[in-house]
Design an enzyme around this catalytic site. Structure first.
Site, PDB file in Angstrom:
ATOM      1  N   ASP A  87       0.858  -1.196   0.000  1.00  0.00           N
ATOM      2  CA  ASP A  87       0.000   0.000   0.000  1.00  0.00           C
ATOM      3  C   ASP A  87       0.889   1.239   0.000  1.00  0.00           C
ATOM      4  O   ASP A  87       2.040   1.205   0.429  1.00  0.00           O
ATOM      5  CB  ASP A  87      -0.907   0.004   1.244  1.00  0.00           C
ATOM      6  CG  ASP A  87      -2.161   0.850   1.036  1.00  0.00           C
ATOM      7  OD1 ASP A  87      -3.240   0.267   0.891  1.00  0.00           O
ATOM      8  OD2 ASP A  87      -2.042   2.095   0.997  1.00  0.00           O
ATOM      9  N   ASP A 130       4.098   2.633  -4.448  1.00  0.00           N
ATOM     10  CA  ASP A 130       3.267   3.552  -5.228  1.00  0.00           C
ATOM     11  C   ASP A 130       3.058   2.864  -6.572  1.00  0.00           C
ATOM     12  O   ASP A 130       3.996   2.776  -7.375  1.00  0.00           O
ATOM     13  CB  ASP A 130       3.965   4.903  -5.398  1.00  0.00           C
ATOM     14  CG  ASP A 130       3.131   5.861  -6.248  1.00  0.00           C
ATOM     15  OD1 ASP A 130       2.092   5.445  -6.806  1.00  0.00           O
ATOM     16  OD2 ASP A 130       3.531   7.039  -6.364  1.00  0.00           O
ATOM     17  N   VAL A 131       1.847   2.365  -6.804  1.00  0.00           N
ATOM     18  CA  VAL A 131       1.616   1.561  -8.015  1.00  0.00           C
ATOM     19  C   VAL A 131       1.771   2.368  -9.301  1.00  0.00           C
ATOM     20  O   VAL A 131       1.904   1.793 -10.377  1.00  0.00           O
ATOM     21  CB  VAL A 131       0.231   0.855  -8.008  1.00  0.00           C
ATOM     22  CG1 VAL A 131       0.138  -0.160  -6.883  1.00  0.00           C
ATOM     23  CG2 VAL A 131      -0.914   1.860  -7.954  1.00  0.00           C
ATOM     24  N   ASN A 188      -5.670  -3.836  -6.555  1.00  0.00           N
ATOM     25  CA  ASN A 188      -6.796  -3.219  -5.864  1.00  0.00           C
ATOM     26  C   ASN A 188      -6.559  -1.758  -5.485  1.00  0.00           C
ATOM     27  O   ASN A 188      -7.515  -1.043  -5.159  1.00  0.00           O
ATOM     28  CB  ASN A 188      -7.101  -4.057  -4.612  1.00  0.00           C
ATOM     29  CG  ASN A 188      -8.239  -3.505  -3.835  1.00  0.00           C
ATOM     30  OD1 ASN A 188      -9.385  -3.682  -4.206  1.00  0.00           O
ATOM     31  ND2 ASN A 188      -7.915  -2.791  -2.771  1.00  0.00           N
ATOM     32  N   TYR A 203     -12.401   8.748 -13.110  1.00  0.00           N
ATOM     33  CA  TYR A 203     -12.581   7.445 -12.439  1.00  0.00           C
ATOM     34  C   TYR A 203     -13.238   6.458 -13.400  1.00  0.00           C
ATOM     35  O   TYR A 203     -12.788   5.320 -13.567  1.00  0.00           O
ATOM     36  CB  TYR A 203     -13.435   7.629 -11.183  1.00  0.00           C
ATOM     37  CG  TYR A 203     -13.560   6.382 -10.333  1.00  0.00           C
ATOM     38  CD1 TYR A 203     -12.533   5.995  -9.481  1.00  0.00           C
ATOM     39  CD2 TYR A 203     -14.708   5.596 -10.384  1.00  0.00           C
ATOM     40  CE1 TYR A 203     -12.644   4.853  -8.688  1.00  0.00           C
ATOM     41  CE2 TYR A 203     -14.830   4.453  -9.604  1.00  0.00           C
ATOM     42  CZ  TYR A 203     -13.789   4.091  -8.760  1.00  0.00           C
ATOM     43  OH  TYR A 203     -13.913   2.964  -7.984  1.00  0.00           O
ATOM     44  N   LYS A 228     -11.560   3.055 -14.880  1.00  0.00           N
ATOM     45  CA  LYS A 228     -12.104   1.720 -14.598  1.00  0.00           C
ATOM     46  C   LYS A 228     -12.547   1.009 -15.887  1.00  0.00           C
ATOM     47  O   LYS A 228     -12.440  -0.212 -15.982  1.00  0.00           O
ATOM     48  CB  LYS A 228     -13.245   1.820 -13.586  1.00  0.00           C
ATOM     49  CG  LYS A 228     -12.783   2.262 -12.190  1.00  0.00           C
ATOM     50  CD  LYS A 228     -11.792   1.271 -11.580  1.00  0.00           C
ATOM     51  CE  LYS A 228     -11.436   1.616 -10.141  1.00  0.00           C
ATOM     52  NZ  LYS A 228     -10.516   0.641  -9.513  1.00  0.00           N
TER      53      LYS A 228
HETATM   54  P1  ADP Z   1     -11.384   0.514  -1.790  1.00  0.00           P
HETATM   55  O1  ADP Z   1     -11.262  -0.588  -0.799  1.00  0.00           O
HETATM   56  O2  ADP Z   1     -12.796   0.745  -2.242  1.00  0.00           O
HETATM   57  O3  ADP Z   1     -10.430   0.340  -2.933  1.00  0.00           O
HETATM   58  P2  ADP Z   1      -9.923   2.274   0.028  1.00  0.00           P
HETATM   59  O4  ADP Z   1      -9.683   3.742  -0.064  1.00  0.00           O
HETATM   60  O5  ADP Z   1     -10.341   1.733   1.373  1.00  0.00           O
HETATM   61  O6  ADP Z   1     -11.006   1.906  -1.065  1.00  0.00           O
HETATM   62  O7  ADP Z   1      -8.612   1.499  -0.416  1.00  0.00           O
HETATM   63  C1  ADP Z   1      -7.785   1.928  -1.459  1.00  0.00           C
HETATM   64  C2  ADP Z   1      -6.346   1.664  -1.036  1.00  0.00           C
HETATM   65  O8  ADP Z   1      -5.483   1.969  -2.124  1.00  0.00           O
HETATM   66  C3  ADP Z   1      -5.914   2.521   0.152  1.00  0.00           C
HETATM   67  O9  ADP Z   1      -5.364   1.704   1.165  1.00  0.00           O
HETATM   68  C4  ADP Z   1      -4.871   3.452  -0.454  1.00  0.00           C
HETATM   69  O10 ADP Z   1      -3.835   3.801   0.445  1.00  0.00           O
HETATM   70  C5  ADP Z   1      -4.340   2.610  -1.599  1.00  0.00           C
HETATM   71  N1  ADP Z   1      -3.689   3.428  -2.626  1.00  0.00           N
HETATM   72  C6  ADP Z   1      -4.114   4.598  -3.157  1.00  0.00           C
HETATM   73  N2  ADP Z   1      -3.218   5.068  -4.044  1.00  0.00           N
HETATM   74  C7  ADP Z   1      -2.196   4.169  -4.083  1.00  0.00           C
HETATM   75  C8  ADP Z   1      -0.969   4.091  -4.807  1.00  0.00           C
HETATM   76  N3  ADP Z   1      -0.613   5.045  -5.662  1.00  0.00           N
HETATM   77  N4  ADP Z   1      -0.167   3.017  -4.594  1.00  0.00           N
HETATM   78  C9  ADP Z   1      -0.524   2.049  -3.717  1.00  0.00           C
HETATM   79  N5  ADP Z   1      -1.656   2.074  -3.002  1.00  0.00           N
HETATM   80  C10 ADP Z   1      -2.490   3.125  -3.172  1.00  0.00           C
END
Ligand code: ADP
Length: 253
Positions: free
Chosen positions: A40, A66-67, A93, A158, A162
């Site tokens: 994450d 950071d994806v 995800n 968004y 998607k």
């Molecule tokens: P959902 O479960 O609906 O996807 P959330 O906001 O709970 O919504 O989860 C999304 C996750 O993706 C969060 O934990 C967030 O930190 C993570 N995230 C967002 N941007 C990035 C990124 N650039 N790289 C890795 N993780 C990310």
């Protein structure tokens, strides 16, 4: 921890595993006895998910990623394979939600950030994981969205991101179908996660009311995770390229 009789422990990489759907997926795979890498942007939330898994007797490792960053993604995949020796299941995800504003209000920076994380992120992680998935004959589960198949349930960037994830999922499924790697996408409707909560606190219930009412009750992240577990299992060995609404019947309308 019990491993289901028909399959031995796998290595599962979950991006966005620190919260919401990714957290629930991480916990669900770990409960099957799989080794889970919880990646994450937030190292802190990833570590929290891992602590929960370990407290329940499971095996997991937290990573910051950071994806949308090629080098960060390469390091994540290398660390996964070096920790557990293989990569069998990839759950893409990680995601961000844009402002859901009208097109004229979307700045280029916002567009690029949303596409960068939600779509380019899936491309980068899948590409880096593929050599290992080809070796393990593994599978990919992409978290798309109802906004990946309809135009009325997310903002422009968004929704575009998607729809891109849906197209990329189909392309991967078709491209690698004879080499034993499957790719499927789940399309959640309204799910009780930070993304939705943030929208609700920021903008009020109104903007999401249509989504939530159409979806009936909001789902819990665990109801997405159980579908990912199925798609990754041998029970789904002939399911490839499926774009699966998991929305309580919303899309059926
Ligand atoms: P959902 O479960 O609906 O996807 P959330 O906001 O709970 O919504 O989860 C999304 C996750 O993706 C969060 O934990 C967030 O930190 C993570 N995230 C967002 N941007 C990035 C990124 N650039 N790289 C890795 N993780 C990310």
């Amino acid at each position: 921890m019990s491993v289901t009789p028909e399959q031995s422990a796998r290595t599962v990489l979950v991006t966005g595993g620190g919260s919401g759907i990714g957290r629930a997926m991480s916990i669900a795979f770990a409960a099957l006895g799989d080794r889970v890498v919880v990646a994450d942007l937030s190292e802190e939330t990833a570590a929290k998910t891992v602590a929960e898994i370990q407290a329940a007797g499971g095996t997991a490792t937290a990573l910051r990623v950071d994806v949308s960053d090629e080098e960060s993604v390469a390091a994540m995949v290398a660390a996964t394979v070096s920790a557990y020796g293989s990569l069998d299941v990839l759950c893409n995800n990680a995601g961000v939600l844009d402002s859901m504003g009208v097109l004229e209000d979307i700045s280029l920076a916002e567009w690029q950030r949303t596409i960068g994380v939600n779509l380019t992120g899936v491309f980068l992680v899948a590409r880096a994981a593929l050599p290992h998935l080809l070796e393990s004959k593994g599978s990919i589960i992409n978290t798309a969205s109802e906004a990946g198949i309809r135009g009325g349930c997310g903002g422009p960037s968004y929704t575009a991101s998607k729809h891109g994830v849906v197209g990329l999922t189909r392309s991967i499924a078709y491209m690698y179908r004879e080499q034993g790697v499957r790719a499927n996408a789940i399309c959640p409707g309204g799910v009780n996660t930070n993304i939705v909560q943030g929208e609700m606190s920021e903008q009020g219930f109104g903007r999401l009311a249509g989504v939530l009412m159409n979806a009936g009750a909001m789902a819990e992240p665990e109801q997405m995770a159980s579908v990912a577990v199925f798609l990754a299992s041998d029970a789904a060995s002939y399911v490839n390229g499926a774009i699966m609404p998991v929305d309580g019947g919303w899309f059926a309308g």
